[in-house]
Scaffold this motif. Structure first.
Motif, PDB file in Angstrom:
ATOM      1  N   THR A  67     -36.851 -25.339  54.529  1.00 28.68           N
ATOM      2  CA  THR A  67     -36.242 -24.249  53.750  1.00 28.68           C
ATOM      3  C   THR A  67     -35.881 -23.015  54.576  1.00 28.68           C
ATOM      4  N   CYS A  68     -36.460 -22.844  55.781  1.00 30.73           N
ATOM      5  CA  CYS A  68     -36.185 -21.633  56.552  1.00 30.73           C
ATOM      6  C   CYS A  68     -35.367 -21.907  57.818  1.00 30.73           C
ATOM      7  N   ALA A  69     -35.648 -23.056  58.464  1.00 27.18           N
ATOM      8  CA  ALA A  69     -34.977 -23.329  59.755  1.00 27.18           C
ATOM      9  C   ALA A  69     -33.608 -23.963  59.542  1.00 27.18           C
ATOM     10  N   GLY A  72     -27.928 -21.939  61.071  1.00 30.54           N
ATOM     11  CA  GLY A  72     -27.374 -20.592  60.904  1.00 30.54           C
ATOM     12  C   GLY A  72     -28.407 -19.598  60.419  1.00 30.54           C
ATOM     13  N   CYS A  73     -29.631 -20.093  60.141  1.00 37.37           N
ATOM     14  CA  CYS A  73     -30.689 -19.169  59.710  1.00 37.37           C
ATOM     15  C   CYS A  73     -31.759 -19.109  60.793  1.00 37.37           C
ATOM     16  N   HIS A  74     -33.006 -19.414  60.453  1.00 35.48           N
ATOM     17  CA  HIS A  74     -34.098 -19.277  61.431  1.00 35.48           C
ATOM     18  C   HIS A  74     -34.195 -20.515  62.311  1.00 35.48           C
ATOM     19  N   ASP A  75     -33.071 -20.962  62.835  1.00 36.60           N
ATOM     20  CA  ASP A  75     -33.022 -22.160  63.688  1.00 36.60           C
ATOM     21  C   ASP A  75     -32.913 -21.765  65.155  1.00 36.60           C
TER      22      ASP A  75
HETATM   23  C1  HEM Z   1     -38.719 -19.583  53.067  1.00 31.98           C
HETATM   24  C2  HEM Z   1     -37.878 -19.510  54.138  1.00 31.98           C
HETATM   25  C3  HEM Z   1     -37.723 -18.234  54.921  1.00 31.98           C
HETATM   26  C4  HEM Z   1     -38.677 -17.354  55.355  1.00 31.98           C
HETATM   27  C5  HEM Z   1     -40.186 -17.491  55.262  1.00 31.98           C
HETATM   28  C6  HEM Z   1     -37.969 -16.231  55.966  1.00 31.98           C
HETATM   29  C7  HEM Z   1     -38.611 -15.129  56.516  1.00 31.98           C
HETATM   30  C8  HEM Z   1     -37.958 -14.035  57.087  1.00 31.98           C
HETATM   31  C9  HEM Z   1     -38.625 -12.858  57.618  1.00 31.98           C
HETATM   32  C10 HEM Z   1     -40.139 -12.646  57.679  1.00 31.98           C
HETATM   33  C11 HEM Z   1     -37.659 -12.008  58.047  1.00 31.98           C
HETATM   34  C12 HEM Z   1     -37.852 -10.593  58.644  1.00 31.98           C
HETATM   35  C13 HEM Z   1     -37.940 -10.616  60.119  1.00 31.98           C
HETATM   36  C14 HEM Z   1     -38.166  -9.211  60.683  1.00 31.98           C
HETATM   37  O1  HEM Z   1     -37.584  -8.233  60.157  1.00 31.98           O
HETATM   38  O2  HEM Z   1     -38.907  -9.088  61.680  1.00 31.98           O
HETATM   39  C15 HEM Z   1     -36.380 -12.651  57.799  1.00 31.98           C
HETATM   40  C16 HEM Z   1     -35.145 -12.086  58.135  1.00 31.98           C
HETATM   41  C17 HEM Z   1     -33.945 -12.730  57.939  1.00 31.98           C
HETATM   42  N1  HEM Z   1     -33.739 -13.973  57.343  1.00 31.98           N
HETATM   43 FE1  HEM Z   1     -35.184 -15.193  56.603  1.00 31.98          FE
HETATM   44  N2  HEM Z   1     -36.612 -16.436  55.910  1.00 31.98           N
HETATM   45  C18 HEM Z   1     -36.417 -17.647  55.276  1.00 31.98           C
HETATM   46  C19 HEM Z   1     -35.221 -18.267  55.027  1.00 31.98           C
HETATM   47  C20 HEM Z   1     -33.991 -17.760  55.402  1.00 31.98           C
HETATM   48  C21 HEM Z   1     -32.721 -18.452  55.213  1.00 31.98           C
HETATM   49  C22 HEM Z   1     -32.560 -19.807  54.564  1.00 31.98           C
HETATM   50  C23 HEM Z   1     -31.754 -17.622  55.732  1.00 31.98           C
HETATM   51  C24 HEM Z   1     -30.261 -17.832  55.809  1.00 31.98           C
HETATM   52  C25 HEM Z   1     -29.576 -18.242  54.736  1.00 31.98           C
HETATM   53  C26 HEM Z   1     -32.428 -16.434  56.243  1.00 31.98           C
HETATM   54  C27 HEM Z   1     -31.770 -15.373  56.831  1.00 31.98           C
HETATM   55  C28 HEM Z   1     -32.393 -14.233  57.325  1.00 31.98           C
HETATM   56  C29 HEM Z   1     -31.679 -13.098  57.940  1.00 31.98           C
HETATM   57  C30 HEM Z   1     -30.168 -12.990  58.140  1.00 31.98           C
HETATM   58  C31 HEM Z   1     -32.659 -12.168  58.333  1.00 31.98           C
HETATM   59  C32 HEM Z   1     -32.414 -10.811  59.072  1.00 31.98           C
HETATM   60  C33 HEM Z   1     -31.851  -9.776  58.179  1.00 31.98           C
HETATM   61  C34 HEM Z   1     -32.927  -9.153  57.275  1.00 31.98           C
HETATM   62  O3  HEM Z   1     -33.959  -8.780  57.773  1.00 31.98           O
HETATM   63  O4  HEM Z   1     -32.663  -9.055  56.061  1.00 31.98           O
HETATM   64  N3  HEM Z   1     -33.768 -16.549  56.034  1.00 31.98           N
HETATM   65  N4  HEM Z   1     -36.589 -13.874  57.199  1.00 31.98           N
END
Ligand code: HEM
Length: 318
Positions: A67-69, A72-75
């Motif tokens: 769900t996260c990696a 284009g995301c956390h990959d």
């Molecule tokens: C359950 C799955 C996911 C988890 C646990 C997760 C967790 C996180 C966390 C902890 C951050 C903050 C990092 C920081 O500021 O140091 C973050 C930022 C970000 N994530 Fe995720 N993420 C998830 C899924 C996704 C998906 C699927 C996408 C893309 C569609 C995504 C796109 C982003 C982006 C663009 C940021 C940076 C911009 C922001 O801080 O709003 N993430 N994520």
């Protein structure tokens, strides 16, 4: 003589090898012939063992990988990197946050033992600063996130509160995070001077003369009585503070309680007196303080603090 016959001899030997080697009748079992269909895409012999969902490997299998990696995301494109169990662990535990909560800043993405202070939980439950969206920002087909979200967040909280153990079951010590600014107020006796807005300067009439300035801080590990190296500085230039102008600040056992930076009531234990006579009406006086929790010596606010936190620590002379 011998050299003339060497080539035909070699050819004969080669033909014999080929002939005996290509024996159509020799039966070799094809391991995939016996493959059971429901495990057809798995590696032979490895069945899909259930992993404790409150471990980093269980969280990676159930949440981070599917769900996260996503592409284009956390990959690996940006942090946290959820591609592998190790990259997930090392980009989460005690790791600094890129985009923090402006209202209630947190110390790290995962704080071992404390899910409430861990940004990963906040990003899964709230739209940070009302401008970031809730993670995951999108859900790929095949992910069971929407049906199991609450359950999965529960596993994540359990892992964090149990010390955020790594693949080998070792906990990483929570870092001794630096103290944080929680509040500042200006008073003359029981009169507490107002602000025109949440992060706006405190409005003080020049006629007040000398006023008491109170500061509030919080720290995950130490109480206010344990703080040392207490100093303050003031200037009308928001980035220029005379190094010779640092003066002692006091710890006061009986705090002044008031609404702080995060709009909740906080105890202000630290005070200094500020003589306003050297300033003019209309001046904006910027304040800085220094404290140490025994591990971290910090200046609050400082040149890297959020601008609204720096402005919050100012006095406008009326
Ligand atoms: C359950 C799955 C996911 C988890 C646990 C997760 C967790 C996180 C966390 C902890 C951050 C903050 C990092 C920081 O500021 O140091 C973050 C930022 C970000 N994530 Fe995720 N993420 C998830 C899924 C996704 C998906 C699927 C996408 C893309 C569609 C995504 C796109 C982003 C982006 C663009 C940021 C940076 C911009 C922001 O801080 O709003 N993430 N994520």
């Amino acid at each position: 003589m011998i050299r003339k016959h060497i080539f035909p001899i070699l050819c004969t030997i080669w033909a014999i090898v080929l002939w005996t080697g290509c024996d159509e009748s020799a039966q070799v079992d094809n391991p995939y012939d016996n493959q059971i269909s429901e495990n057809a895409d798995g590696v032979v012999g490895i069945d899909d063992k259930s992993i404790d969902p409150t471990t980093i490997q269980g969280l990676h299998k159930l949440i981070f990988k599917p769900t996260c990696a996503n592409s284009g995301c956390h990959d690996g494109l940006f942090e946290p990197d959820f591609r592998t169990i190790e990259s997930s662990y090392n980009s989460l535990v005690n790791q600094p946050i890129i985009k923090n909560d402006e209202v209630d800043p947190l110390p790290a993405r995962v704080v071992p033992g404390d899910h409430a202070r861990s940004m990963i939980i906040r990003r899964l439950e709230t739209d940070l600063n009302n401008n970031s969206g809730i993670m995951p920002l999108s859900v790929d087909p095949g992910s069971d996130w929407s049906t199991r979200k609450a359950e999965y967040i529960g596993y994540l909280k359990a892992w964090i509160d149990a010390g955020a153990k790594d693949l080998n079951g070792n906990s990483r010590q929570a870092l001794d995070y630096p103290p944080r600014l929680e509040g500042m107020l200006v008073a003359s006796g029981s009169t507490v001077y107002p602000r025109s807005g949440r992060f706006s300067p405190v409005q003080v009439p020049k006629s007040a003369g000398t006023v008491d300035v109170w500061f509030a801080y919080s720290d995950l590990e130490s109480g206010p009585e344990a703080f040392s190296g207490l100093q303050f500085n003031h200037s009308i230039h928001y980035m220029e503070f005379d190094s010779l102008n640092w003066m002692p600040m006091q710890y006061v056992g009986t705090p002044k309680n008031a609404v702080g930076l995060n709009q909740v009531d906080v105890p202000h234990y630290f005070r200094f007196s500020l003589n306003l006579n050297s300033y003019q009406s209309g001046d904006v006086i910027w304040l800085r303080t220094r404290i140490s929790d025994g591990t971290n010596k910090v200046e609050l606010p400082n040149g890297n603090s959020l601008f609204n936190h720096r402005q919050y620590c100012t006095i406008r002379l009326l």
